[in-house]
Design an enzyme around this catalytic site. Structure first.
Site, short mmCIF file in Angstrom:
data_model
loop_
_atom_site.label_atom_id
_atom_site.label_comp_id
_atom_site.label_asym_id
_atom_site.label_seq_id
_atom_site.Cartn_x
_atom_site.Cartn_y
_atom_site.Cartn_z
N GLU A 490 33.98 -25.40 -24.64
CA GLU A 490 33.14 -24.41 -23.97
C GLU A 490 33.63 -23.02 -24.33
O GLU A 490 33.08 -22.40 -25.21
CB GLU A 490 33.17 -24.66 -22.45
CG GLU A 490 32.20 -23.76 -21.72
CD GLU A 490 31.82 -24.30 -20.33
OE1 GLU A 490 32.22 -25.41 -20.00
OE2 GLU A 490 31.14 -23.56 -19.61
N GLU A 762 39.76 -23.71 -12.20
CA GLU A 762 38.32 -23.55 -12.07
C GLU A 762 37.82 -23.96 -10.68
O GLU A 762 36.93 -23.35 -10.11
CB GLU A 762 37.63 -24.43 -13.12
CG GLU A 762 36.12 -24.42 -13.09
CD GLU A 762 35.54 -25.20 -14.27
OE1 GLU A 762 36.22 -26.11 -14.78
OE2 GLU A 762 34.40 -24.89 -14.67
C1 RAM Z 1 30.84 -23.73 -15.97
C2 RAM Z 1 32.06 -22.89 -15.76
C3 RAM Z 1 31.75 -21.42 -15.79
C4 RAM Z 1 30.57 -21.09 -14.92
C5 RAM Z 1 29.39 -21.94 -15.30
C6 RAM Z 1 28.20 -21.71 -14.42
O1 RAM Z 1 30.54 -23.75 -17.31
O2 RAM Z 1 32.61 -23.21 -14.51
O3 RAM Z 1 32.88 -20.76 -15.32
O4 RAM Z 1 30.25 -19.74 -15.00
O5 RAM Z 1 29.73 -23.29 -15.25
#
Ligand code: RAM
Length: 911
Positions: A490, A762
């Protein structure tokens, strides 16, 4: 202050100031935020400097700047292109160059002298310089070079070389360079510059950045050789989560223009063209997510030196590519920073050999090892060990993070990867491990080269670890763009994450250049209808745009850049983009209510798996959308005001009124309850001033009750979290803010700390209380968003902030709020005016506050709980001190204005 470690800056400041006695000094010159920048393209670059003085209440009263093309001649007034003359002005930040038109590829030297309000004059500062870039794309005479392969598949890194001669005495030489892909350049066997992953990441078809390096010292008389290696990087490697490669193009290519100026004034330019030779070498494969394969047996020793025999190398192919998109880099690229040794080598229950570096970091491992020719060692990178103590990398999804090195045999071999980076604390080793020792390996942190600017410290070790984790979340994810995560497939520039973390980021490090660059990226990827993509650079597609809280990066970050740095230009540059985003929301609204479209909502809020009595803290997504619609509109109004755009100010003020009314009508009951009873709902409504005065106190009570209902736990996600403690403090409940901050059980900021985290996670429960992991689908252990609490720690707990009416710390507010049994908190920040400090302690019931206000700034100090106390400053009663403004009582506090200086306040405090 150059050699002063940031941790002991306060001591150094005091020492430094007393050492220079009464002198007025001027130094720390910067051009467009940078120290001696190369590649300046601004027609009127902004110059800044800092003043030093040991006196109090120092303001600059005048300055004189002179700029010339000859450093030695500057003092004699020779070759001047600008002499500002004596300017009666306080401006020491962002003074615009106003001399004759700047030329391309030229070094400009400058210096400044200042006078202060107390009759002192500084001498001329040391000479600083900037170098202009190639100001018109027509000046690029170099050609794009590539190989004959047209396959988009990952393959060995191509290497290009060229021998050229120097026919005179070199005055200066500058290498202008960029690539489709990543590049590394060498001159005569030495690497050019120390940037990593150049040319960085932008939407390459719209903006491709080139770098300019002063390579005068790398050249020698006679024959010279230049070399260029390319890697896939963002351009052609894997990008995003759908296993797509070659997002920007199929073919790697490079563009190199070396401009040599002889002392006799003539110039010679070496261009990349079809006369360059190319081959391949040891880098067999490289990819940002997946790692690198390096076969040392294929090395071409000394291939960037003159004497290398390039028989068998082919002629480079030239291709046409748009040069109009070339722009000079305006921000620091990634560089190598801290190094970590192996803390221990672990034998896991599964029998794996794993290195532990003790810190979750982003970068790569370098090693020095020996092995038999053809044998290999493979490094697999992961962030955590599982419950049983085994290596874990399932949360990387498809990203491999494998680095494989094949030995050439013989003497110990040193290696570090070139065109990849990993997020890791643990490294699993396979292959030939017979000779490994802890000292064979070093982990190197790699991130955008931002100077540290802030430190935050308290008497509570868990909070200090939290601050450490916030800083490492920032370091790990500021890789040319602000990424959400640095390890899985990602690593994207999620706009929401960036906006929630901006203020915290701007305390910890100098992010001015970094965000100036990225906000340009945001504007250039903004859709024609004004919508803002979820990620920038946008690699997800045009439909992936327009979420509340994410798109608002377009307004929130420029505004906060203005607040943190006093930079009006960023507002002017981004104004159309800001307006575009607000107009987009308006276009999607009916009756001033934005209740359409897809939104991420309060991302990753508290949601227990066994939620059978409605404990999940869900906030209506359209309520959030309306709240951010109001907030962005407010920021646009503020911006219009700063820029003097009266019509817009009036227009958007009326709009805001209607947005707020629509909010009230739709989401607040007549008795003042919100349709979503979550913490985030109340926090957003209160923080963005969406409630009328008469409903606010009650909303605060609802919020506190909600927090208590969860046993004094937060339940907020990405959007509510940054404002939670701010709202509590603003409405008199700093006590509750402290209880949340110091909460050690899930969900809380300290829960991951107690679980051994060295970065911000996260999710609140990346590792659950039973030691198991959250879903492998999305579980990063290095994600800065929840680190947004850092802003409250600096601004409220330590009490260091800027007054928005004189932003960029021209006027500093010092208003510490002690609480939570903390006996000490200290924040230090290197601002554009110099170091400012708010450092408090409570010792035997005495509150001791040390304050530093830099010269040419002023402060407003609010002493908590000092209303009826005997306050002294450095032993003298407060009201006997000259130079403080009117001392007033505000509730339990005492407030007054001060000029620059170092102050030490003391008084008995009751908490
Ligand atoms: C995931 C990650 C990212 C967030 C998006 C919406 O890819 O947690 O940090 O901004 O979702």
């Amino acid at each position: 202050m150059k050699n002063c470690p940031i941790g002991i800056v306060l001591f150094c400041t005091v020492f430094h100031l007393s050492a220079v006695a009464q002198q007025l000094g001027v130094g720390a010159l910067t051009t467009e935020y940078r120290k001696t920048p190369m590649g300046i393209e601004a027609a009127e670059p902004r110059l800044s400097w800092k003043i030093t003085s040991s006196k109090r209440n120092v303001l600059q009263s005048a300055y004189q700047v002179r700029v010339g093309t000859d450093s030695a001649g500057l003092s004699a007034g020779k070759s001047l292109v600008w002499d500002s003359g004596n300017q009666k002005s306080e401006a020491s930040v962002f003074v615009r160059y106003a001399g004759s038109v700047l030329k391309s590829g030229t070094r400009y030297y400058w210096q400044v002298r200042v006078k202060d309000n107390q009759g002192n004059s500084s001498g001329w500062s040391a000479v600083n310089s900037w170098y202009t870039g190639l100001l018109s794309s027509a000046e690029w005479s170099a050609q794009w070079i590539t190989t004959s392969s047209t396959s988009p598949d990952a393959g060995p890194s191509p290497m290009f070389r060229k021998v050229f001669s120097i026919e005179g005495k070199v005055k200066s030489a500058v290498l202008y360079i960029t690539a489709h892909g990543l590049y590394e350049a060498q001159l005569n066997g030495k690497r050019v510059g120390n940037d990593q992953l150049a040319p960085g990441w932008t939407s390459y078809h719209k903006r491709l950045l080139y770098q300019s390096y002063d390579v005068t010292d790398l050249l020698k008389a006679g024959q010279n050789a230049v070399g260029l290696t390319l890697g896939d990087g963002w351009y052609r490697g894997y990008l995003a989560f759908d296993r797509r490669r070659a997002f920007y193009g199929k073919q790697l290519s490079g563009l190199v223009q070396l401009v040599i100026e002889y002392t006799n004034g003539t110039k010679k330019t070496i261009n990349s063209d079809g006369s360059w030779k190319y081959s391949t070498g040891p880098i067999l494969f490289s990819d940002l997510y997946n790692g690198e394969i390096y076969d040392a047996r294929l090395e071409k020793k000394d291939w960037t030196t003159v004497n290398y025999k390039d028989t068998g190398w082919e002629n480079a192919k030239t291709i046409e590519a748009n040069k109009e998109v070339l722009e000079s880099s305006i921000s620091p690229l990634a560089r190598k920073h801290e190094e970590f040794s192996v803390v221990k080598i672990i034998k896991t229950p599964k029998g794996e050999t794993v290195l532990d570096f003790g810190q979750n970091l982003v970068g790569w491992v370098s090693f020095k090892l020996s092995g038999k020719a053809g044998s290999y060692i493979q490094l697999e990178h992961g962030e955590v060990l599982d419950k049983a103590g085994n290596f874990y990398d399932a949360n990387l999804r498809h990203a491999k993070q494998h680095v494989k090195y094949i030995f050439k045999g013989g003497a110990p071999e040193s290696y570090e990867p070139h065109f990849t980076y990993q997020g890791f604390r643990y490294v699993k080793l396979t292959g030939d491990l017979t000779k490994i020792e802890p000292s064979s390996f070093k982990a190197i942190a790699v991130y955008s080269d931002m100077d540290p600017t802030g430190t935050f410290n308290t008497s509570n070790p868990l909070l200090n670890q939290l601050q450490h984790n916030i800083e490492w979340g920032q370091k790990g994810n500021f890789m040319d763009v602000p990424t959400d995560c640095p390890q899985r497939d990602e690593r994207l520039g999620w706009t929401g994450d960036a906006q929630v973390f901006f203020r915290t980021a701007a305390f910890n490090m100098d992010v001015a250049g970094f965000f100036t660059k990225w906000m340009k990226d945001v504007a250039s990827d903004q859709l024609s209808n004004g919508s803002i993509p979820f990620v920038v650079p946008n690699v997800l597609g045009e439909n992936e745009a327009g979420s509340a809280g994410w798109g608002d990066a377009a307004t929130i970050i420029p505004w906060n850049m203005y607040v943190a740095y006093g930079d009006k230009e960023i507002l002017a540059t981004q104004y159309l983009s800001m307006k575009g985003w607000v107009d987009f929301m308006t276009s999607k609204s009916t009756d001033n209510l934005w209740n359409t479209g897809f939104h991420f909502g309060d991302w990753l809020f508290y949601r227990p798996n066994d939620d059978n009595d409605g404990r999940s803290a869900i906030t209506d997504k359209y309520l959030i959308a309306q709240a951010f619609y109001a907030h962005s509109t407010q920021l646009l109004i503020n911006t219009a005001k700063v820029l003097g755009k009266k019509t817009d100010e009036a227009h958007y003020s009326e709009l805001l009124d209607r947005i707020k009314k629509a909010f009230l009508k739709e989401y607040i009951t007549p008795n003042g309850r919100m349709v979503s009873g979550s913490q985030t709902a109340y926090v957003l409504a209160l923080n963005f001033d969406l409630l009328p005065e008469n409903l606010r106190q009650q909303a605060v009570d609802f919020l506190v009750k909600n927090i208590e209902k969860y046993g004094t736990h937060l339940t907020t996600g990405f959007l509510g979290t940054p404002y939670l403690c701010h709202v509590l403090s603003r409405f008199g409940r700093t006590d509750v803010a402290y209880r949340l901050l110091l909460q050690e059980t899930y969900p809380s900021w300290l829960y991951p700390v107690k679980m051994g985290a060295t970065t911000i996670w996260e999710r609140w429960d990346g590792i659950k209380q039973d030691g198991s992991f959250q879903t492998t689908d999305m579980n990063s252990f290095n994600h800065y968003a929840y680190g947004a609490i850092g802003d409250w720690m600096y601004r409220v707990m330590a009490g260091l902030d800027t007054d928005e009416s004189a932003p960029g710390y021209k006027k500093i507010t010092i208003s510490p709020r002690p609480g939570g049994n903390i006996s000490h908190a200290s924040a230090q920040l290197e601002t554009l005016y110099g170091l400012t400090v708010s450092d408090w302690k409570i010792e035997n019931g005495v509150f001791k506050l040390k304050v530093v206000i830099p010269p040419n700034a002023s402060g407003q100090i609010r002493l908590p709980g000092a209303a009826n106390a005997k306050v002294t400053e450095n032993g003298t009663a407060l009201n006997a001190i000259k130079g403080f403004g009117k001392i007033s009582t505000q509730g339990n506090d005492v407030e007054f204005n001060v000029g620059s200086g170092i102050y030490q306040f003391e008084y008995p405090i009751k908490l």
